[in-house]
Design a protein around this motif. Structure first.
Motif, mmCIF file in Angstrom:
data_model
loop_
_atom_site.group_PDB
_atom_site.id
_atom_site.type_symbol
_atom_site.label_atom_id
_atom_site.label_comp_id
_atom_site.label_asym_id
_atom_site.label_seq_id
_atom_site.Cartn_x
_atom_site.Cartn_y
_atom_site.Cartn_z
ATOM 1 N N GLU A 333 0.817 -1.220 0.000
ATOM 2 C CA GLU A 333 0.000 0.000 0.000
ATOM 3 C C GLU A 333 0.849 1.269 0.000
ATOM 4 O OE1 GLU A 333 -3.670 2.020 2.508
ATOM 5 O OE2 GLU A 333 -3.524 -0.165 2.336
ATOM 6 N N PRO A 334 1.862 1.410 0.880
ATOM 7 C CA PRO A 334 2.684 2.625 0.772
ATOM 8 C C PRO A 334 3.442 2.722 -0.546
ATOM 9 C CG PRO A 334 3.549 1.115 2.450
ATOM 10 C CD PRO A 334 2.197 0.629 2.081
ATOM 11 N N ILE A 335 3.831 1.589 -1.116
ATOM 12 C CA ILE A 335 4.512 1.628 -2.416
ATOM 13 C C ILE A 335 3.596 2.222 -3.472
ATOM 14 C CG2 ILE A 335 5.363 0.179 -4.300
ATOM 15 C CD1 ILE A 335 6.553 -1.704 -2.189
ATOM 16 N N ILE A 336 2.375 1.711 -3.569
ATOM 17 C CA ILE A 336 1.438 2.201 -4.584
ATOM 18 C C ILE A 336 1.074 3.657 -4.325
ATOM 19 C CG2 ILE A 336 -0.877 1.912 -5.543
ATOM 20 C CD1 ILE A 336 1.173 -0.204 -6.410
ATOM 21 N N ARG A 337 0.907 4.026 -3.036
ATOM 22 C CA ARG A 337 0.562 5.417 -2.725
ATOM 23 C C ARG A 337 1.661 6.366 -3.203
ATOM 24 N NH1 ARG A 337 -0.140 4.958 2.355
ATOM 25 N NH2 ARG A 337 -2.406 4.670 2.204
ATOM 26 N N VAL A 338 2.907 6.045 -2.912
ATOM 27 C CA VAL A 338 4.013 6.928 -3.284
ATOM 28 C C VAL A 338 4.165 6.996 -4.801
ATOM 29 C CG1 VAL A 338 6.511 7.247 -3.152
ATOM 30 C CG2 VAL A 338 5.226 6.579 -1.107
ATOM 31 N N LEU A 339 4.008 5.872 -5.483
ATOM 32 C CA LEU A 339 4.242 5.846 -6.923
ATOM 33 C C LEU A 339 3.093 6.443 -7.729
ATOM 34 C CD1 LEU A 339 5.893 2.331 -7.438
ATOM 35 C CD2 LEU A 339 6.985 4.575 -7.515
ATOM 36 N N TYR A 340 1.856 6.166 -7.318
ATOM 37 C CA TYR A 340 0.733 6.454 -8.188
ATOM 38 C C TYR A 340 -0.252 7.509 -7.687
ATOM 39 C CZ TYR A 340 1.836 2.124 -10.770
ATOM 40 O OH TYR A 340 2.432 1.143 -11.520
ATOM 41 N N GLU A 341 -0.406 7.692 -6.384
ATOM 42 C CA GLU A 341 -1.546 8.460 -5.867
ATOM 43 C C GLU A 341 -1.353 9.958 -6.048
ATOM 44 O OE1 GLU A 341 -3.696 9.180 -1.640
ATOM 45 O OE2 GLU A 341 -3.325 7.076 -2.118
ATOM 46 N N ARG A 342 -1.764 10.426 -7.208
ATOM 47 C CA ARG A 342 -1.774 11.867 -7.513
ATOM 48 C C ARG A 342 -2.600 12.065 -8.775
ATOM 49 N NH1 ARG A 342 2.963 9.636 -8.058
ATOM 50 N NH2 ARG A 342 3.467 10.376 -5.989
ATOM 51 N N GLY A 343 -3.033 13.269 -9.024
ATOM 52 C CA GLY A 343 -3.824 13.542 -10.215
ATOM 53 C C GLY A 343 -5.133 12.768 -10.197
ATOM 54 N N ALA A 344 -5.383 12.008 -11.266
ATOM 55 C CA ALA A 344 -6.633 11.251 -11.406
ATOM 56 C C ALA A 344 -6.629 9.955 -10.600
ATOM 57 C CB ALA A 344 -6.874 10.930 -12.887
ATOM 58 N N PHE A 345 -5.489 9.598 -10.014
ATOM 59 C CA PHE A 345 -5.372 8.352 -9.239
ATOM 60 C C PHE A 345 -5.694 8.658 -7.773
ATOM 61 C CE2 PHE A 345 -3.462 4.685 -7.242
ATOM 62 C CZ PHE A 345 -3.537 3.676 -8.197
ATOM 63 N N PRO A 475 -1.063 9.605 3.379
ATOM 64 C CA PRO A 475 -1.514 10.531 2.324
ATOM 65 C C PRO A 475 -1.365 11.997 2.698
ATOM 66 C CG PRO A 475 -3.392 9.463 3.423
ATOM 67 C CD PRO A 475 -2.159 8.769 3.909
ATOM 68 N N ASP A 476 -1.232 12.303 3.995
ATOM 69 C CA ASP A 476 -1.102 13.704 4.410
ATOM 70 C C ASP A 476 0.322 14.229 4.268
ATOM 71 O OD1 ASP A 476 -3.797 13.779 5.049
ATOM 72 O OD2 ASP A 476 -3.440 13.116 7.126
ATOM 73 N N ALA A 477 1.287 13.327 4.071
ATOM 74 C CA ALA A 477 2.680 13.748 3.931
ATOM 75 C C ALA A 477 2.929 14.281 2.524
ATOM 76 C CB ALA A 477 3.608 12.585 4.229
ATOM 77 N N SER A 478 3.957 15.093 2.365
ATOM 78 C CA SER A 478 4.318 15.600 1.040
ATOM 79 C C SER A 478 4.983 14.488 0.226
ATOM 80 C CB SER A 478 5.285 16.779 1.166
ATOM 81 O OG SER A 478 6.540 16.333 1.668
ATOM 82 N N LEU A 479 5.065 14.698 -1.078
ATOM 83 C CA LEU A 479 5.669 13.678 -1.952
ATOM 84 C C LEU A 479 7.134 13.446 -1.588
ATOM 85 C CD1 LEU A 479 5.526 11.792 -4.387
ATOM 86 C CD2 LEU A 479 6.065 13.764 -5.859
ATOM 87 N N ILE A 480 7.861 14.517 -1.263
ATOM 88 C CA ILE A 480 9.267 14.364 -0.896
ATOM 89 C C ILE A 480 9.394 13.534 0.384
ATOM 90 C CG2 ILE A 480 11.351 15.586 -0.185
ATOM 91 C CD1 ILE A 480 10.685 15.859 -3.135
ATOM 92 N N GLU A 481 8.526 13.797 1.358
ATOM 93 C CA GLU A 481 8.547 13.020 2.600
ATOM 94 C C GLU A 481 8.210 11.553 2.338
ATOM 95 O OE1 GLU A 481 7.288 16.313 6.000
ATOM 96 O OE2 GLU A 481 5.711 15.326 4.811
ATOM 97 N N GLN A 482 7.220 11.304 1.485
ATOM 98 C CA GLN A 482 6.843 9.940 1.166
ATOM 99 C C GLN A 482 7.984 9.189 0.480
ATOM 100 O OE1 GLN A 482 3.305 10.391 -1.215
ATOM 101 N NE2 GLN A 482 1.939 10.286 0.552
ATOM 102 N N ILE A 483 8.600 9.832 -0.507
ATOM 103 C CA ILE A 483 9.704 9.184 -1.229
ATOM 104 C C ILE A 483 10.868 8.897 -0.278
ATOM 105 C CG2 ILE A 483 11.465 9.534 -3.006
ATOM 106 C CD1 ILE A 483 9.376 11.103 -4.604
ATOM 107 N N GLY A 484 11.208 9.868 0.555
ATOM 108 C CA GLY A 484 12.306 9.671 1.501
ATOM 109 C C GLY A 484 12.021 8.554 2.492
ATOM 110 N N ALA A 485 10.790 8.522 3.024
ATOM 111 C CA ALA A 485 10.437 7.480 3.991
ATOM 112 C C ALA A 485 10.435 6.099 3.338
ATOM 113 C CB ALA A 485 9.064 7.780 4.599
ATOM 114 N N LEU A 486 9.900 6.011 2.102
ATOM 115 C CA LEU A 486 9.876 4.714 1.410
ATOM 116 C C LEU A 486 11.290 4.252 1.067
ATOM 117 C CD1 LEU A 486 8.111 2.481 0.225
ATOM 118 C CD2 LEU A 486 8.043 3.762 -1.920
ATOM 119 N N ALA A 487 12.152 5.184 0.647
ATOM 120 C CA ALA A 487 13.540 4.828 0.351
ATOM 121 C C ALA A 487 14.251 4.339 1.606
ATOM 122 C CB ALA A 487 14.277 6.035 -0.243
ATOM 123 N N LEU A 488 14.017 5.022 2.739
ATOM 124 C CA LEU A 488 14.625 4.599 4.004
ATOM 125 C C LEU A 488 14.125 3.214 4.408
ATOM 126 C CD1 LEU A 488 16.310 5.201 6.550
ATOM 127 C CD2 LEU A 488 14.278 6.320 7.509
#
Length: 533
Positions: A333-345, A475-488
């Motif tokens: 779920e966090p993987i899909i949220r970080v990669l896809y959840e924006r715009g029409a998704f 979902p409340d975190a910014s994209l940069i925060e999400q990417i950083g947390a997922l990478a960590l």
């Protein structure tokens, strides 16, 4: 070049393609979400892509490569070139006729095979037909390209064939970027993507064509004739096409069933894109490299080397696939949220796609093992047995999908696909053992449980890590925060897994380094605990 280095050469090109593929899917999800244009594009593209896997990659990697390699060793390069020209003449003629027939029949095919559920929506149905007509010639480009790639693999030139698919994603990313910049609507973007697919097929064919010419072979068109060599190829390729494309057959069936429910088709396609990363990088790389190496060992009468190649390949794929399976089960779920959840998704799309992905992950080891087991049959010119097992797998997939889809939706399709994969893998392995084509390896049997344990403990660590990092993954975190947390999170997971795998003896670092230096064809060591990849 060592076996693992050859795996790495092919895998590097595939990795680049898959990473760019994620970029493409992120842009597509933002532009189209899981709406009707996305469903039409994915359904239309799946049809030529399935034929490509059936008649191009599956058939040629299984049938053409051993015969082409045999011609080189038995009669020299001139004879191999003549054989390739005979095959090219027949293949080109068949593809022209098939492309014209399919394009003329596309409305019927969409209504009966590709997406029968779209027939009740005229606008969606017509769009799917139009996009499929534009993209179907991609099959011709990729089939001819697969033949050239088979020649390159037989000559041990792996990189050009591995890097060519990158250009599909480069071109589609460029198309999406241009569409965003020019403000095109969803329907226009669908057409732009279809033309981009066709353009990428031409580019990929050009790359492998010139790579073959650089090896000193110039393939010219010959009048199609069913010579003895071509007849032998067709006899081997027909069942191999079905076997090599079993994953795509199951995907096509799943898409046809899923077309009866809104959002199901794009959800399956978006989840499929992610789990195709380990499958493509590991499984396909092993299959491409293992087949010619195994065929050479068997023709030389070196059963010990053949057995060692098979065992080391299985150990290699499990070493990399088991942790990927565990991670996708726990943090999909966090993987899909970080990669896809924006715009029409939307957030609802995240829940659906992550559920499908986590179920697909259960079948990932099976699909990768199929890639490692089938060369054991193809290298012995037995394509019939894997075809029978593929048929059993397809029957199981259809039955389970029809049973579960009404109550589970898209996740039911994923359950059917994973179950069918395991049925196929177990049948392939069982018959290899029964025929004496799989040598017992004490080291492999000891290490597999340790790799499973290491992956399970890594999954536990990821579970707690995801909970701790939830404020930055949500979902409340910014994209940069999400990417950083997922990478960590993923980085820590990798450290935990490799520490456990090497610490418990599931893998041996010194043996890995020695195996990277050992060339295939060198005397295979005895099958003991020291046989690590």
């Amino acid at each position: 070049m060592s076996l693992i280095r050859k795996f790495a050469t092919v895998a590097s090109g595939t990795m680049a393609s898959r990473i760019l593929g994620f970029g493409r899917e992120m842009l597509m999800a933002a532009a189209l979400g899981t709406g009707p244009v996305a469903g039409a594009f994915y359904a239309a593209f799946l049809f030529p892509n399935t034929f490509r896997r059936l008649f191009a990659e599956g058939a040629f990697n299984a049938a053409f490569v051993p015969l082409f390699a045999k011609e080189i060793e038995a009669n020299g390069m001139d004879s191999a070139r003549r054989f390739s020209e005979e095959v090219f003449g027949v293949l080109f003629s068949v593809l022209i006729a098939l492309t014209l027939l399919m394009q003329l029949s596309m409305p019927v095919l969409v209504a009966t095979i590709i997406a029968p559920g779209y027939a009740s929506d005229p606008a969606k149905f017509d769009l799917t037909v139009s996009l499929a007509i534009i993209m179907f010639p991609y099959l011709m480009c990729m089939s001819l390209g697969a033949m050239m790639a088979g020649m390159l693999n037989s000559l041990r030139h792996y990189f050009a064939a591995a890097i060519a698919p990158v250009f599909l994603n480069i071109i589609l990313i460029a198309v999406l970027a241009w569409a965003w910049w020019s403000g095109r609507d969803e329907r226009q973007i669908g057409y732009d993507l279809a033309w981009g697919v066709l353009a990428s097929g031409l580019v990929q064919l050009a790359i492998v064509w010139f790579a073959v010419r650089r090896t000193g072979i110039r393939v010219r068109f010959r009048r199609p004739r069913l010579t003895p060599n071509v007849k032998r190829l067709l006899w081997l390729a027909a069942p191999a096409a079905i076997t090599g494309g079993i994953t795509q057959i199951n995907t096509l069936i799943g898409t046809a069933i899923a077309s009866g429910q809104d959002r199901a088709v794009p959800a399956l396609a978006q989840a499929d894109r992610f789990y195709q990363l380990p499958l493509g990088v590991v499984g396909i790389a092993v299959a491409i490299v293992l087949l010619p190496e195994l065929a050479r060992a068997l023709r030389a009468g070196n059963e010990g080397e053949a057995s060692n190649l098979q065992n080391r390949s299985v150990e290699f794929v499990l070493f990399l696939t088991l942790p990927a399976t565990a991670a996708l089960l726990v943090i999909s779920e966090p993987i899909i949220r970080v990669l896809y959840e924006r715009g029409a998704f939307t957030a609802d799309d995240t829940v659906l796609v992550s559920a499908v992905l986590s179920i697909f992950a259960l079948g990932l080891p099976a699909f990768v093992l199929i890639k490692a087991f089938t060369p054991g049959y193809f290298a012995r010119e037995d394509t019939r047995t894997p075809m029978i097992f593929a048929g059993i797998s397809v029957a199981a997939n259809i039955s389970i999908a029809l049973l579960l889809f009404p109550s589970m939706g898209a996740p039911g399709i994923a359950v059917a696909s994973a179950t069918a994969g395991w049925i196929n893998a177990l049948l392939l392995f069982g018959i290899l053992v029964r025929r004496g084509h799989w040598g017992r390896d004490a080291g492999l049997l000891r290490r597999i449980p340790l790799l499973v344990l290491s992956s399970a403990l890594m999954a536990v660590a990821l579970w707690f890590g995801a909970g701790f990092l939830q404020p930055w993954l949500g979902p409340d975190a910014s994209l940069i925060e999400q990417i950083g947390a997922l990478a960590l999170l993923t980085g820590c997971g990798m450290i935990v897994y490799f520490a456990l795998a090497f610490g418990t003896g599931g893998a041996d670092f010194r043996q890995v380094m020695r195996s990277m230096k050992r060339k295939p064809g060198a005397a295979a060591p005895a099958t003991t605990d020291e046989n690590a990849p």
